[in-house]
Design a protein around this motif. Structure first.
Motif, PDB file in Angstrom:
ATOM      1  N   ALA A 202       0.942  -1.191  -0.015  1.00  0.00           N
ATOM      2  CA  ALA A 202       0.070   0.093   0.158  1.00  0.00           C
ATOM      3  C   ALA A 202       0.856   1.076   0.001  1.00  0.00           C
ATOM      4  O   ALA A 202       0.666   2.204  -0.752  1.00  0.00           O
ATOM      5  CB  ALA A 202      -1.021   0.029   1.067  1.00  0.00           C
ATOM      6  N   ALA A 203       2.019   1.444   0.474  1.00  0.00           N
ATOM      7  CA  ALA A 203       2.667   2.366   0.750  1.00  0.00           C
ATOM      8  C   ALA A 203       3.711   2.727  -0.167  1.00  0.00           C
ATOM      9  O   ALA A 203       4.147   3.851  -0.824  1.00  0.00           O
ATOM     10  CB  ALA A 203       3.688   2.285   2.110  1.00  0.00           C
ATOM     11  N   PHE A 204       4.479   1.266  -0.878  1.00  0.00           N
ATOM     12  CA  PHE A 204       5.399   1.554  -1.886  1.00  0.00           C
ATOM     13  C   PHE A 204       5.317   0.961  -3.325  1.00  0.00           C
ATOM     14  O   PHE A 204       6.136   1.065  -3.998  1.00  0.00           O
ATOM     15  CB  PHE A 204       6.741   1.093  -1.006  1.00  0.00           C
ATOM     16  CG  PHE A 204       7.057   1.842   0.182  1.00  0.00           C
ATOM     17  CD1 PHE A 204       7.690   3.194  -0.044  1.00  0.00           C
ATOM     18  CD2 PHE A 204       6.971   1.095   1.273  1.00  0.00           C
ATOM     19  CE1 PHE A 204       8.023   3.834   1.184  1.00  0.00           C
ATOM     20  CE2 PHE A 204       7.187   2.032   2.457  1.00  0.00           C
ATOM     21  CZ  PHE A 204       7.700   3.079   2.396  1.00  0.00           C
ATOM     22  N   GLY A 205       4.201   0.121  -3.154  1.00  0.00           N
ATOM     23  CA  GLY A 205       3.817  -0.654  -4.514  1.00  0.00           C
ATOM     24  C   GLY A 205       4.379  -1.850  -4.508  1.00  0.00           C
ATOM     25  O   GLY A 205       4.828  -2.347  -3.511  1.00  0.00           O
ATOM     26  N   ASN A 206       3.643  -2.729  -5.473  1.00  0.00           N
ATOM     27  CA  ASN A 206       4.235  -4.201  -5.457  1.00  0.00           C
ATOM     28  C   ASN A 206       5.748  -4.397  -6.194  1.00  0.00           C
ATOM     29  O   ASN A 206       5.954  -4.903  -7.255  1.00  0.00           O
ATOM     30  CB  ASN A 206       2.841  -4.719  -6.639  1.00  0.00           C
ATOM     31  CG  ASN A 206       3.005  -6.332  -6.430  1.00  0.00           C
ATOM     32  OD1 ASN A 206       3.461  -6.753  -5.347  1.00  0.00           O
ATOM     33  ND2 ASN A 206       2.610  -6.803  -7.460  1.00  0.00           N
ATOM     34  N   VAL A 207       6.456  -3.960  -5.235  1.00  0.00           N
ATOM     35  CA  VAL A 207       7.859  -4.206  -5.760  1.00  0.00           C
ATOM     36  C   VAL A 207       8.538  -5.364  -4.879  1.00  0.00           C
ATOM     37  O   VAL A 207       8.148  -5.400  -3.741  1.00  0.00           O
ATOM     38  CB  VAL A 207       8.669  -3.071  -5.595  1.00  0.00           C
ATOM     39  CG1 VAL A 207       7.983  -2.020  -6.838  1.00  0.00           C
ATOM     40  CG2 VAL A 207       8.759  -2.362  -4.290  1.00  0.00           C
ATOM     41  N   GLU A 208       9.429  -5.984  -5.040  1.00  0.00           N
ATOM     42  CA  GLU A 208      10.437  -7.041  -4.688  1.00  0.00           C
ATOM     43  C   GLU A 208      11.197  -5.860  -3.748  1.00  0.00           C
ATOM     44  O   GLU A 208      11.629  -4.865  -3.879  1.00  0.00           O
ATOM     45  CB  GLU A 208      11.491  -7.616  -5.496  1.00  0.00           C
ATOM     46  CG  GLU A 208      12.245  -8.658  -4.777  1.00  0.00           C
ATOM     47  CD  GLU A 208      13.274  -9.282  -5.820  1.00  0.00           C
ATOM     48  OE1 GLU A 208      14.114 -10.305  -5.259  1.00  0.00           O
ATOM     49  OE2 GLU A 208      12.936  -9.191  -6.926  1.00  0.00           O
ATOM     50  N   GLY A 209      11.333  -6.605  -2.281  1.00  0.00           N
ATOM     51  CA  GLY A 209      12.258  -5.934  -1.385  1.00  0.00           C
ATOM     52  C   GLY A 209      12.354  -7.051  -0.079  1.00  0.00           C
ATOM     53  O   GLY A 209      11.799  -8.200  -0.164  1.00  0.00           O
ATOM     54  N   VAL A 210      13.320  -6.477   0.641  1.00  0.00           N
ATOM     55  CA  VAL A 210      13.678  -7.544   1.961  1.00  0.00           C
ATOM     56  C   VAL A 210      13.420  -6.642   3.202  1.00  0.00           C
ATOM     57  O   VAL A 210      14.146  -5.667   3.339  1.00  0.00           O
ATOM     58  CB  VAL A 210      15.262  -7.805   1.557  1.00  0.00           C
ATOM     59  CG1 VAL A 210      15.616  -8.804   2.729  1.00  0.00           C
ATOM     60  CG2 VAL A 210      15.370  -8.891   0.312  1.00  0.00           C
ATOM     61  N   LEU A 211      12.607  -7.266   4.062  1.00  0.00           N
ATOM     62  CA  LEU A 211      12.519  -6.915   5.308  1.00  0.00           C
ATOM     63  C   LEU A 211      14.005  -7.142   6.064  1.00  0.00           C
ATOM     64  O   LEU A 211      14.350  -8.331   6.152  1.00  0.00           O
ATOM     65  CB  LEU A 211      11.335  -7.352   5.839  1.00  0.00           C
ATOM     66  CG  LEU A 211      11.174  -7.100   7.389  1.00  0.00           C
ATOM     67  CD1 LEU A 211      10.934  -5.536   7.725  1.00  0.00           C
ATOM     68  CD2 LEU A 211       9.951  -7.800   7.929  1.00  0.00           C
ATOM     69  N   ASN A 212      14.691  -6.442   6.475  1.00  0.00           N
ATOM     70  CA  ASN A 212      16.012  -6.546   7.087  1.00  0.00           C
ATOM     71  C   ASN A 212      16.089  -5.759   8.586  1.00  0.00           C
ATOM     72  O   ASN A 212      17.135  -6.277   9.226  1.00  0.00           O
ATOM     73  CB  ASN A 212      17.079  -6.108   6.204  1.00  0.00           C
ATOM     74  CG  ASN A 212      17.096  -4.705   6.176  1.00  0.00           C
ATOM     75  OD1 ASN A 212      16.168  -3.814   6.524  1.00  0.00           O
ATOM     76  ND2 ASN A 212      18.180  -4.117   5.118  1.00  0.00           N
ATOM     77  N   LEU A 213      15.152  -5.058   9.161  1.00  0.00           N
ATOM     78  CA  LEU A 213      15.264  -4.526  10.328  1.00  0.00           C
ATOM     79  C   LEU A 213      14.122  -4.436  11.135  1.00  0.00           C
ATOM     80  O   LEU A 213      12.906  -3.903  10.163  1.00  0.00           O
ATOM     81  CB  LEU A 213      16.112  -3.167  10.170  1.00  0.00           C
ATOM     82  CG  LEU A 213      16.755  -2.390  11.380  1.00  0.00           C
ATOM     83  CD1 LEU A 213      17.703  -2.985  11.872  1.00  0.00           C
ATOM     84  CD2 LEU A 213      16.852  -1.070  11.471  1.00  0.00           C
ATOM     85  N   LEU A 214      13.858  -4.587  12.402  1.00  0.00           N
ATOM     86  CA  LEU A 214      12.889  -4.302  13.133  1.00  0.00           C
ATOM     87  C   LEU A 214      13.342  -3.313  14.151  1.00  0.00           C
ATOM     88  O   LEU A 214      14.337  -3.705  15.012  1.00  0.00           O
ATOM     89  CB  LEU A 214      11.985  -5.409  13.624  1.00  0.00           C
ATOM     90  CG  LEU A 214      10.986  -5.296  14.487  1.00  0.00           C
ATOM     91  CD1 LEU A 214       9.898  -6.220  14.289  1.00  0.00           C
ATOM     92  CD2 LEU A 214      11.361  -5.402  16.122  1.00  0.00           C
ATOM     93  N   ALA A 215      12.785  -2.415  14.603  1.00  0.00           N
ATOM     94  CA  ALA A 215      13.048  -1.528  15.699  1.00  0.00           C
ATOM     95  C   ALA A 215      11.997  -1.058  16.463  1.00  0.00           C
ATOM     96  O   ALA A 215      10.772  -0.831  16.064  1.00  0.00           O
ATOM     97  CB  ALA A 215      14.061  -0.450  15.135  1.00  0.00           C
ATOM     98  N   VAL A 216      12.231  -0.539  17.800  1.00  0.00           N
ATOM     99  CA  VAL A 216      11.501   0.042  18.655  1.00  0.00           C
ATOM    100  C   VAL A 216      11.933   1.622  18.941  1.00  0.00           C
ATOM    101  O   VAL A 216      13.315   1.750  18.947  1.00  0.00           O
ATOM    102  CB  VAL A 216      11.095  -0.723  19.779  1.00  0.00           C
ATOM    103  CG1 VAL A 216      10.537  -1.919  19.499  1.00  0.00           C
ATOM    104  CG2 VAL A 216      12.142  -0.953  20.861  1.00  0.00           C
ATOM    105  N   ALA A 217      11.035   2.305  19.561  1.00  0.00           N
ATOM    106  CA  ALA A 217      11.604   3.587  19.646  1.00  0.00           C
ATOM    107  C   ALA A 217      10.210   4.422  20.634  1.00  0.00           C
ATOM    108  O   ALA A 217       9.237   4.367  20.386  1.00  0.00           O
ATOM    109  CB  ALA A 217      11.910   4.530  18.527  1.00  0.00           C
ATOM    110  N   SER A 218      11.091   5.143  21.635  1.00  0.00           N
ATOM    111  CA  SER A 218      10.222   6.323  22.175  1.00  0.00           C
ATOM    112  C   SER A 218      11.175   7.366  21.891  1.00  0.00           C
ATOM    113  O   SER A 218      12.330   7.626  22.124  1.00  0.00           O
ATOM    114  CB  SER A 218      10.150   5.871  23.804  1.00  0.00           C
ATOM    115  OG  SER A 218       9.185   6.683  24.241  1.00  0.00           O
TER     116      SER A 218
END
Length: 246
Positions: A202-218
């Motif tokens: 929905a945000a960036f289109g139907n493109v190939e990509g790799v999820l490589n990082l998860l983070a939390v923040a305050s």
């Protein structure tokens, strides 16, 4: 609760295929208090901004990453390797003492959140136009290689309605998604469930990509406020699987 660690690699956004009853737990902490252990690590976006403080605690019987922010911003991040065609749903628990008072995601001066969960993606060179590559190069010259090709931020907001989506006030390479809002659930652990694969498309289109990082923040460096938040139980499941079956 039984904990699983499953090694999966890569995903193709354009080819979602569900596989029943899979779960990928991101961590099995081997202690209940102290520093957040590897592979979690802090990522300081700017040396001019004080760091948010993180530690591992047991909070209301939930083993959690605690964040304390005071005019500060630092990510607590870890690398991930998730096959989103198999397990596209990100699940977690979080809590805040209170949402921020003066934050406003539509303004750079208000781009702060009592709590946010951040997932970053690496895109192929061919998926990035010249203008996008130039913007990313400039951003990385200022903030370092931590700047992603694309990112989603699930935020605990203070004013916008649940489900609101908009580009980050600083960059359209980050999409903000209001996953919780207001004070009604503050002071309690709240369970969250989001389809990362669908949100990416929905945000960036139907493109190939790799999820490589998860983070939390305050994050309170723009508003100058204080925040206290907790994050726990990050895992990915298939679309037909519950996040928390018990």
């Amino acid at each position: 609760m039984r904990w699983f660690r499953v090694a999966l690699t890569g995903f193709l956004i354009s080819n979602p295929v569900a596989h029943a009853s899979e779960v990928v737990w991101l961590d099995q902490f081997d202690k209940s208090v102290g520093e957040v252990p590897p592979p979690w690590h802090s990522v300081q976006i700017s040396m001019r901004v004080p760091p948010t403080q993180y530690r591992l605690i047991r909070w209301d019987d939930v083993l959690a990453i605690e964040a304390k922010a005071d005019k500060s911003m630092t990510l607590m991040a870890r690398p991930v390797s998730i096959n989103l065609s198999r397990t596209p749903i990100l699940c977690w628990q979080w809590r805040v003492d209170a949402p921020l008072l003066s934050a406003d995601m539509a303004q750079k001066s208000g781009d702060d959140y009592a709590a946010r969960v951040y997932v970053a993606f690496k895109l192929p060179f061919s998926a990035l136009g010249f203008g996008t590559r130039a913007k990313l190069a400039f951003a990385r010259s200022l903030y370092g290689e931590a700047v992603p090709d694309a990112a989603l931020n699930y935020v605990w907001d203070n004013r916008y309605s649940l489900g609101t989506r908009r580009p980050n006030a600083y960059t359209d390479r980050t999409q903000m998604i209001v996953a919780e809002t207001g004070p009604s659930h503050a002071g309690h652990w709240i369970r969250a469930r989001h389809d990362v694969q669908q949100d990416f498309v929905a945000a960036f289109g139907n493109v190939e990509g790799v999820l490589n990082l998860l983070a939390v923040a305050s994050d309170t460096d723009n508003t100058g406020e204080k925040a206290h938040a907790g994050f726990a139980d990050f895992h990915f499941v298939s679309r037909d699987a519950p996040c928390f079956p018990n």
